[in-house]
Design a protein around this motif. Structure first.
Motif, PDB file in Angstrom:
ATOM      1  N   THR A   7       0.857  -1.179   0.000  1.00  0.00           N
ATOM      2  CA  THR A   7       0.000   0.000   0.000  1.00  0.00           C
ATOM      3  C   THR A   7       0.898   1.236   0.000  1.00  0.00           C
ATOM      4  OG1 THR A   7      -1.616  -1.197   1.304  1.00  0.00           O
ATOM      5  CG2 THR A   7      -1.813   1.190   1.291  1.00  0.00           C
ATOM      6  N   PRO A   8       0.610   2.197  -0.911  1.00  0.00           N
ATOM      7  CA  PRO A   8       1.427   3.410  -0.911  1.00  0.00           C
ATOM      8  C   PRO A   8       1.234   4.184   0.398  1.00  0.00           C
ATOM      9  CG  PRO A   8      -0.105   3.379  -2.781  1.00  0.00           C
ATOM     10  CD  PRO A   8      -0.394   2.198  -1.934  1.00  0.00           C
ATOM     11  N   VAL A   9       2.313   4.759   0.896  1.00  0.00           N
ATOM     12  CA  VAL A   9       2.289   5.593   2.099  1.00  0.00           C
ATOM     13  C   VAL A   9       2.492   7.029   1.634  1.00  0.00           C
ATOM     14  CG1 VAL A   9       3.388   5.968   4.351  1.00  0.00           C
ATOM     15  CG2 VAL A   9       3.224   3.677   3.415  1.00  0.00           C
ATOM     16  N   GLU A  10       2.109   8.008   2.446  1.00  0.00           N
ATOM     17  CA  GLU A  10       2.185   9.423   2.079  1.00  0.00           C
ATOM     18  C   GLU A  10       3.523   9.838   1.486  1.00  0.00           C
ATOM     19  OE1 GLU A  10       1.172  12.716   4.784  1.00  0.00           O
ATOM     20  OE2 GLU A  10      -0.695  11.612   5.099  1.00  0.00           O
ATOM     21  N   ASP A  11       4.613   9.319   2.039  1.00  0.00           N
ATOM     22  CA  ASP A  11       5.936   9.740   1.575  1.00  0.00           C
ATOM     23  C   ASP A  11       6.367   9.023   0.293  1.00  0.00           C
ATOM     24  OD1 ASP A  11       6.613   7.198   2.390  1.00  0.00           O
ATOM     25  OD2 ASP A  11       8.022   7.829   3.938  1.00  0.00           O
ATOM     26  N   GLY A  12       5.471   8.254  -0.309  1.00  0.00           N
ATOM     27  CA  GLY A  12       5.780   7.568  -1.556  1.00  0.00           C
ATOM     28  C   GLY A  12       6.332   6.171  -1.377  1.00  0.00           C
ATOM     29  N   SER A  13       6.732   5.805  -0.163  1.00  0.00           N
ATOM     30  CA  SER A  13       7.211   4.441   0.071  1.00  0.00           C
ATOM     31  C   SER A  13       6.013   3.492   0.096  1.00  0.00           C
ATOM     32  CB  SER A  13       7.994   4.370   1.391  1.00  0.00           C
ATOM     33  OG  SER A  13       7.141   4.641   2.476  1.00  0.00           O
ATOM     34  N   ARG A  14       6.301   2.220   0.158  1.00  0.00           N
ATOM     35  CA  ARG A  14       5.218   1.224   0.174  1.00  0.00           C
ATOM     36  C   ARG A  14       5.334   0.403   1.445  1.00  0.00           C
ATOM     37  NH1 ARG A  14       2.638   1.398  -4.465  1.00  0.00           N
ATOM     38  NH2 ARG A  14       1.756  -0.667  -4.549  1.00  0.00           N
ATOM     39  N   ARG A  15       4.180   0.080   2.059  1.00  0.00           N
ATOM     40  CA  ARG A  15       4.145  -0.696   3.287  1.00  0.00           C
ATOM     41  C   ARG A  15       3.369  -1.971   3.059  1.00  0.00           C
ATOM     42  NH1 ARG A  15       1.895   2.723   8.134  1.00  0.00           N
ATOM     43  NH2 ARG A  15       0.338   1.122   7.993  1.00  0.00           N
ATOM     44  N   ASN A  16       3.893  -3.069   3.583  1.00  0.00           N
ATOM     45  CA  ASN A  16       3.183  -4.345   3.517  1.00  0.00           C
ATOM     46  C   ASN A  16       2.313  -4.485   4.746  1.00  0.00           C
ATOM     47  OD1 ASN A  16       4.429  -5.152   1.147  1.00  0.00           O
ATOM     48  ND2 ASN A  16       6.094  -6.167   2.208  1.00  0.00           N
ATOM     49  N   TRP A  17       1.066  -4.917   4.559  1.00  0.00           N
ATOM     50  CA  TRP A  17       0.198  -5.232   5.674  1.00  0.00           C
ATOM     51  C   TRP A  17      -0.913  -6.136   5.168  1.00  0.00           C
ATOM     52  CZ3 TRP A  17      -4.989  -3.862   5.796  1.00  0.00           C
ATOM     53  CH2 TRP A  17      -5.403  -2.937   4.837  1.00  0.00           C
ATOM     54  N   THR A  18      -1.569  -6.792   6.085  1.00  0.00           N
ATOM     55  CA  THR A  18      -2.634  -7.728   5.730  1.00  0.00           C
ATOM     56  C   THR A  18      -3.670  -7.725   6.839  1.00  0.00           C
ATOM     57  OG1 THR A  18      -3.122 -10.048   5.267  1.00  0.00           O
ATOM     58  CG2 THR A  18      -1.242  -9.628   6.674  1.00  0.00           C
ATOM     59  N   PHE A  19      -4.896  -8.085   6.528  1.00  0.00           N
ATOM     60  CA  PHE A  19      -5.954  -8.108   7.534  1.00  0.00           C
ATOM     61  C   PHE A  19      -5.772  -9.245   8.536  1.00  0.00           C
ATOM     62  CE2 PHE A  19      -8.262  -5.512   4.446  1.00  0.00           C
ATOM     63  CZ  PHE A  19      -8.725  -4.509   5.280  1.00  0.00           C
TER      64      PHE A  19
END
Length: 113
Positions: A7-19
């Motif tokens: 998922t894109p984060v505000e600073d342009g990096s990407r974060r992995n996460w799952t429900f």
């Protein structure tokens, strides 16, 4: 190993996460294949085999599954009546979650379909 959506984060990096947590993913993998080797469960979930072993130990200690030795392999039995651990969902049984994702309800292979 399985890949995870980013998922894109505000600073342009990407974060992995799952429900679902890794514990949830391991429980689902075992519900789908109760005779799976932990190596295969780990590959399906995307964790190391050692992490899968630790998660299975947690689930077993929590009463969510039981391990039985059958020859040289383990066979797992899921307890679908186990309750979620978080207070917000503690009134729900994990069997309802498993029914959403597993091919057949865990622990009830003889249920009417």
């Amino acid at each position: 190993m399985a890949t995870m959506a980013t998922t894109p984060v505000e600073d342009g990096s990407r974060r992995n996460w799952t429900f679902l947590t890794n514990h949830g993913h391991v429980l689902l993998a075992i519900a789908r294949n109760p005779t799976a080797r932990l190596r295969d469960v780990a590959d399906e979930v995307g964790v190391t085999e050692r992490a899968a072993q630790a998660i299975v130990a947690d689930l077993e200690a929590g009463g969510y599954l039981r391990r039985t030795r059958v020859g040289r392999r383990n066979e797992y039995t899921i307890n679908p009546k186990g309750r979620f651990r978080h207070p917000a969902e503690a009134d729900q049984q994990v069997g309802a979650l498993l029914a959403l994702f597993a091919a057949e309800p865990a622990g009830d292979a003889t249920a009417d379909r």
